[in-house]
Every structure is written in structure tokens, then in C-alpha cells.
Design an enzyme around this catalytic site. Structure first.
Site, PDB file in Angstrom:
ATOM      1  N   CYS A  92       0.810  -1.225   0.000  1.00 34.25           N
ATOM      2  CA  CYS A  92       0.000   0.000   0.000  1.00 34.25           C
ATOM      3  C   CYS A  92       0.841   1.272   0.000  1.00 34.25           C
ATOM      4  O   CYS A  92       0.320   2.360  -0.247  1.00 34.25           O
ATOM      5  CB  CYS A  92      -0.935   0.016   1.208  1.00 34.25           C
ATOM      6  SG  CYS A  92      -2.276  -1.159   1.033  1.00 34.25           S
TER       7      CYS A  92
HETATM    8  N1  CO8 Z   1     -20.040  -9.369   7.981  1.00 38.20           N
HETATM    9  C1  CO8 Z   1     -20.527  -9.505   9.242  1.00 38.20           C
HETATM   10  N2  CO8 Z   1     -19.738  -9.710  10.315  1.00 38.20           N
HETATM   11  C2  CO8 Z   1     -18.416  -9.808  10.114  1.00 38.20           C
HETATM   12  C3  CO8 Z   1     -17.835  -9.683   8.830  1.00 38.20           C
HETATM   13  C4  CO8 Z   1     -18.714  -9.470   7.736  1.00 38.20           C
HETATM   14  N3  CO8 Z   1     -18.252  -9.339   6.481  1.00 38.20           N
HETATM   15  N4  CO8 Z   1     -16.503  -9.817   8.935  1.00 38.20           N
HETATM   16  C5  CO8 Z   1     -16.231 -10.015  10.241  1.00 38.20           C
HETATM   17  N5  CO8 Z   1     -17.376 -10.025  10.950  1.00 38.20           N
HETATM   18  C6  CO8 Z   1     -17.522 -10.221  12.404  1.00 38.20           C
HETATM   19  C7  CO8 Z   1     -16.341 -10.967  12.993  1.00 38.20           C
HETATM   20  O1  CO8 Z   1     -16.525 -12.351  12.873  1.00 38.20           O
HETATM   21  C8  CO8 Z   1     -16.343 -10.492  14.420  1.00 38.20           C
HETATM   22  O2  CO8 Z   1     -17.285 -11.222  15.144  1.00 38.20           O
HETATM   23  P1  CO8 Z   1     -16.994 -11.631  16.675  1.00 38.20           P
HETATM   24  O3  CO8 Z   1     -16.866 -10.325  17.419  1.00 38.20           O
HETATM   25  O4  CO8 Z   1     -18.182 -12.419  17.041  1.00 38.20           O
HETATM   26  O5  CO8 Z   1     -15.691 -12.397  16.665  1.00 38.20           O
HETATM   27  C9  CO8 Z   1     -16.859  -9.049  14.318  1.00 38.20           C
HETATM   28  O6  CO8 Z   1     -17.531  -8.962  13.071  1.00 38.20           O
HETATM   29  C10 CO8 Z   1     -15.742  -8.024  14.373  1.00 38.20           C
HETATM   30  O7  CO8 Z   1     -14.677  -8.440  13.493  1.00 38.20           O
HETATM   31  P2  CO8 Z   1     -13.301  -7.661  13.371  1.00 38.20           P
HETATM   32  O8  CO8 Z   1     -12.763  -7.421  14.750  1.00 38.20           O
HETATM   33  O9  CO8 Z   1     -12.419  -8.344  12.371  1.00 38.20           O
HETATM   34  O10 CO8 Z   1     -13.816  -6.299  12.713  1.00 38.20           O
HETATM   35  P3  CO8 Z   1     -13.113  -4.904  12.723  1.00 38.20           P
HETATM   36  O11 CO8 Z   1     -14.007  -3.955  13.396  1.00 38.20           O
HETATM   37  O12 CO8 Z   1     -11.684  -4.976  13.171  1.00 38.20           O
HETATM   38  O13 CO8 Z   1     -13.080  -4.530  11.167  1.00 38.20           O
HETATM   39  C11 CO8 Z   1     -11.481  -4.461   9.377  1.00 38.20           C
HETATM   40  C12 CO8 Z   1     -12.396  -5.344  10.249  1.00 38.20           C
HETATM   41  C13 CO8 Z   1     -12.373  -3.518   8.588  1.00 38.20           C
HETATM   42  C14 CO8 Z   1     -10.724  -5.361   8.442  1.00 38.20           C
HETATM   43  C15 CO8 Z   1     -10.521  -3.651  10.270  1.00 38.20           C
HETATM   44  O14 CO8 Z   1      -9.867  -4.495  11.174  1.00 38.20           O
HETATM   45  C16 CO8 Z   1      -9.469  -2.880   9.481  1.00 38.20           C
HETATM   46  O15 CO8 Z   1      -9.775  -2.044   8.681  1.00 38.20           O
HETATM   47  N6  CO8 Z   1      -8.210  -3.147   9.783  1.00 38.20           N
HETATM   48  C17 CO8 Z   1      -7.075  -2.465   9.115  1.00 38.20           C
HETATM   49  C18 CO8 Z   1      -6.990  -2.950   7.750  1.00 38.20           C
HETATM   50  C19 CO8 Z   1      -5.883  -2.306   6.954  1.00 38.20           C
HETATM   51  O16 CO8 Z   1      -5.613  -1.148   6.968  1.00 38.20           O
HETATM   52  N7  CO8 Z   1      -5.272  -3.095   6.183  1.00 38.20           N
HETATM   53  C20 CO8 Z   1      -4.285  -2.595   5.280  1.00 38.20           C
HETATM   54  C21 CO8 Z   1      -3.866  -3.713   4.530  1.00 38.20           C
HETATM   55  S1  CO8 Z   1      -3.780  -3.415   2.862  1.00 38.20           S
HETATM   56  C22 CO8 Z   1      -2.131  -3.333   2.321  1.00 38.20           C
HETATM   57  O17 CO8 Z   1      -1.210  -3.028   2.986  1.00 38.20           O
HETATM   58  C23 CO8 Z   1      -1.907  -3.688   0.919  1.00 38.20           C
HETATM   59  C24 CO8 Z   1      -1.903  -5.137   0.748  1.00 38.20           C
HETATM   60  C25 CO8 Z   1      -1.851  -5.462  -0.682  1.00 38.20           C
HETATM   61  C26 CO8 Z   1      -3.145  -5.276  -1.413  1.00 38.20           C
HETATM   62  C27 CO8 Z   1      -3.854  -6.547  -1.503  1.00 38.20           C
HETATM   63  C28 CO8 Z   1      -4.998  -6.503  -2.478  1.00 38.20           C
HETATM   64  C29 CO8 Z   1      -5.943  -7.655  -2.359  1.00 38.20           C
END
Ligand code: CO8
Length: 373
Positions: free
Chosen positions: A156
Site C-alpha cells: 500500500c
Molecule cells: N459481515 C458480518 N460480520 C463480520 C464480517 C462481515 N463481512 N466480517 C467479520 N465479521 C464479524 C467478525 O466475525 C467479528 O465477530 P466476533 O466479534 O463475534 O468475533 C466481528 O464482526 C468483528 O470483526 P473484526 O474485529 O475483524 O472487525 P473490525 O471492526 O476490526 O473490522 C477491518 C475489520 C475492517 C478489516 C478492520 O480491522 C481494518 O480495517 N483493519 C485495518 C486494515 C488495513 O488497513 N489493512 C491494510 C492492509 S492493505 C495493504 O497493505 C496492501 C496489501 C496489498 C493489497 C492486496 C490486495 C488484495
């Protein structure tokens, strides 16, 4: 030493759009199929059923409402769940180069620069569609640029690291006009069957023209300084690579051959890294928070950006000070902060300062401090 200036940007936006509702309908249909196909194993407790995704969760957790993709038909087909991108003949323009040519054309037009004046092309992206020859060299030929070209990948942060590389060469005088291009086909390395991340990414290409200040007719953005930093982490990882075929299990459908992340950890660990990096960069460059008119951040998550914006400015950013585009594009990896910049910079006045900042896998953080000419 010469002064580098960003004189033009361009964005190629794929025509096809997937809304959260469309995405969730396809994912849930896939989950139902999988659960039906594995009903006995689920009943025996050998396998957990796949849970449904939800549009409400996606918007609340990320701020994403839709994403552009090169091909939506495959992604939304519960029997396929990935984009259908036909293999092109070696003599045809590759997909990344095609996207890049469009973005470069727009950036060159805005800069008023002819392609044959460009003497450096950097193709900086999260993944290259082949190992070699460099996609950048194909782009160089396709747009009719001179000089030399190379690929680089810092996930990224590829765009900001690419801008630093180009700006440093411009400063030193080894190149005169550069273009940094970021074709991001994230849809092809996202695991659309994984509920935790299936909503995160979209496709796009951005391009940035960088010239010597004395060569521009004014109106661009002087690059005051750049800073890059990295710190190793396995929390965002993709194991796909050329060694895949030499492993005994190489051709199996392995989850680690697509984007994987520990989102919560990324969230917690990257935020302080980015805030400290930006504040240090500004202090070293003698630019105070009160002088910063705009922050164009990496577009991964709205809550993350709100947090960084507040830390950097020392207050809640006012509307427009820290523009987000992720609601329309999702995370487009390195291209995100450049889209935000390209679409939200023209109203700044001469003397106004702004900061582009990207962050992601590696971990990596790159920042570019700008002043409107
Ligand atoms: N629908 C419903 N519920 C869901 C879903 C969904 N789709 N997904 C997860 N849940 C549930 C989980 O199971 C969890 O349930 P429980 O509490 O019962 O365990 C609950 O929702 C909460 O889950 P999370 O804690 O995972 O949710 P978050 O609030 O943390 O949100 C995010 C998830 C949005 C992914 C968040 O953690 C985030 O944005 N993190 C940072 C991400 C980031 O910046 N990443 C950058 C990486 S990209 C990069 O560097 C480039 C890589 C190369 C590119 C690749 C291209 C493909």
C-alpha cells in the site's frame, strides 16, 4: 540540486461497480452453497458453517459503500468468486499496462507534458502481473516515454515510496521528468470467499507526473520533503510467488496464496506508527500542524483515517481537510492516497501545504509534504 514538483495526476477508474448489497448477496449465496454441500460434516461437528456477511457491518467497520472492479461477473458468481480476467497473448498490452496508459495519459495532459519528454517511469504497485519484463518498461513503450523504467512493490505504500525515488532522482539531476504509476488490480489477489476481508479492496490506477520546478508553468505542488519507513510484520501477507510451483502442495487452493491480514492487529499497530512518522516528518521539515491545509491519507478504513487526522492536526479535522474516497473505491492499495489527492487538491491556494501519506503491508509508511505553487 533541483526542486521536484508534482505537475499532474491521473486516475483510471474501471467502469464496473459492486455495491455492498451486491457483494453480500453473492457471498451469502456462496456460503449457503458451501454449507449445503458440507451439511453432513457440519452436522458431525467436523466443520463450522460459513456465516453470512452483512452490508451494515461492512459500512460500520470500514466506511466502504462500493468498489470499482475490472470484472464483476466472476466476483459475483457464487460458483466462481474471483474476477474472470482472460490470459492475454504475450504480444498484447498487459492489463496493468492498459490501466496505466489511461492514468498516465490523464496525468500528462494535466501537466501539459508530452510523453516523449518523460525519462523515468516507475510502476509502483502491490503486485505485478508477471515477474519480468518489468511492467514499467511496457508502459514506457506504450506511452512513448524515453529514459528508463522499473517496477517496485511496497504494497500500500508503493506510490509514496515511488514518489520519493523519483523526487530524489529529480533533485540529483539524473532524470528531468518522471511519472509514477500505480495500477492496482486488488480484485485478483483478494480472497472473495473470506467474510473477514471480502469487502476491503477495489481496482484502480493512478499516475503522478513529477518535474523540475523550473520546467513547469506554475500551479503544481512543490515536493518539500519525503520520508519512508518500514518495520517487518507478518500481519498483512500474501505467500503467492514463483516458488509456489516447486512446492509439493504448490497447486492446491491454499488460503495463504491470496491477501491475508490480522485486521485488528494491523489497526492497533499501524495507527501509532503512522501518527508518529507524520509528526516527525513535519517537525523535521519545519511545517506545523496549523500550516497543514489538507491531509490525503491511505484509504483503508474511515475510523483509522479519522484517528490519524486528529493526531496529526491536534484536533478533529474539519470537513474537507482530510478527504476520504474509500466509500466509492474501497481500499485500492497504493493508489488510494493519490486518488484522494487528485480529486481534492485543485482548490488549494498558492503557499498552502498538504501531506500525502500511505501505509500498509511491510509494515510500511510513506509521506510526501507538498506546497501549492
Ligand atoms: N459481515 C458480518 N460480520 C463480520 C464480517 C462481515 N463481512 N466480517 C467479520 N465479521 C464479524 C467478525 O466475525 C467479528 O465477530 P466476533 O466479534 O463475534 O468475533 C466481528 O464482526 C468483528 O470483526 P473484526 O474485529 O475483524 O472487525 P473490525 O471492526 O476490526 O473490522 C477491518 C475489520 C475492517 C478489516 C478492520 O480491522 C481494518 O480495517 N483493519 C485495518 C486494515 C488495513 O488497513 N489493512 C491494510 C492492509 S492493505 C495493504 O497493505 C496492501 C496489501 C496489498 C493489497 C492486496 C490486495 C488484495
Amino acid at each position: 540540486m533541483f526542486t521536484p514538483v508534482i505537475s499532474g495526476t491521473g486516475v483510471f477508474t474501471p467502469e464496473e461497480v459492486i455495491t455492498n448489497d451486491e457483494l453480500v448477496a453473492a457471498f451469502n449465496a456462496y456460503a449457503d452453497r458451501m454449507n449445503a454441500a458440507n451439511a453432513e460434516a457440519i452436522a458431525r461437528g467436523e466443520m463450522a458453517p460459513l456465516e453470512h456477511s452483512s452490508s451494515e457491518f461492512i459500512f460500520k467497520a470500514s466506511g466502504i459503500e462500493r468498489r470499482h472492479v475490472i470484472d464483476k461477473s466472476g466476483v459475483l458468481d457464487p460458483a466462481v468468486m474471483h474476477p474472470l480476467l482472460p490470459q492475454r497473448a504475450d504480444g498484447d498490452l498487459s492489463l496493468m499496462a492498459e490501466m496505466a496508459v489511461d492514468a498516465c495519459g490523464k496525468a500528462l495532459d494535466q501537466a501539459g507534458v508530452a510523453a516523449d519528454q518523460i525519462d523515468l517511469v516507475i510502476c509502483a504497485a502491490s503486485n505485478l502481473e508477471r515477474a519480468y519484463p518489468a511492467v514499467a518498461i511496457e508502459i514506457q513503450q506504450a506511452i512513448g516515454a524515453g529514459g528508463f523504467a522499473f517496477d517496485m512493490n511496497v504494497a500500500c505504500s508503493s506510490a509514496t515510496f515511488g514518489i520519493q525515488a523519483a523526487a530524489d532522482m529529480l533533485r540529483a539531476g539524473s532524470v528531468r521528468k518522471a511519472i509514477v504509476v500505480n495500477p492496482e488490480i486488488c480484485s485478483a489477489h483478494l480472497e472473495w470467499r473470506d467474510r473477514d476481508c471480502h469487502f476491503i479492496f477495489g481496482d484502480v490506477a493512478t499516475a503522478t507526473v513529477i518535474e523540475r520546478k523550473e520546467d513547469t508553468s506554475g500551479g503544481g505542488f512543490e515536493i518539500l520533503s519525503t520520508r519512508c519507513a518500514t518495520q517487518y510484520s507478518n500481519n498483512i501477507r500474501n505467500n503467492n510467488g514463483f516458488l509456489r510451483r516447486s512446492r509439493p502442495d504448490g497447486m492446491k487452493d491454499r488460503r495463504d496464496m491470496q491477501f491475508m491480514q490480522n485486521g485488528r492487529k494491523v489497526f492497533k499497530e499501524v495507527l501509532p506508527l503512522v501518527s508518529a512518522h507524520v509528526l516527525r516528518h513535519m517537525a523535521e521539515s519545519g511545517v506545523g500542524s496549523d500550516e497543514l491545509r489538507r491531509i490525503w491519507l491511505h484509504q483503508a478504513n474511515k475510523t483509522m483515517n479519522d484517528f490519524i487526522g486528529k493526531k496529526v492536526l491536534g484536533r478533529v479535522p474539519e470537513a474537507g481537510e482530510q478527504p476520504n474516497i474509500l466509500q466509492d473505491y474501497a481500499n485500492t492499495s497504493s493508489a488510494g492516497s493519490i486518488i484522494a489527492f487528485a480529486q481534492n487538491c485543485q482548490d488549494l491556494k498558492a503557499g498552502d501545504c498538504g501531506l500525502i501519506c500511505s501505509f500498509g503491508a511491510g509494515y510500511s509508511v510513506g509521506s510526501v509534504l507538498l506546497r501549492r505553487l
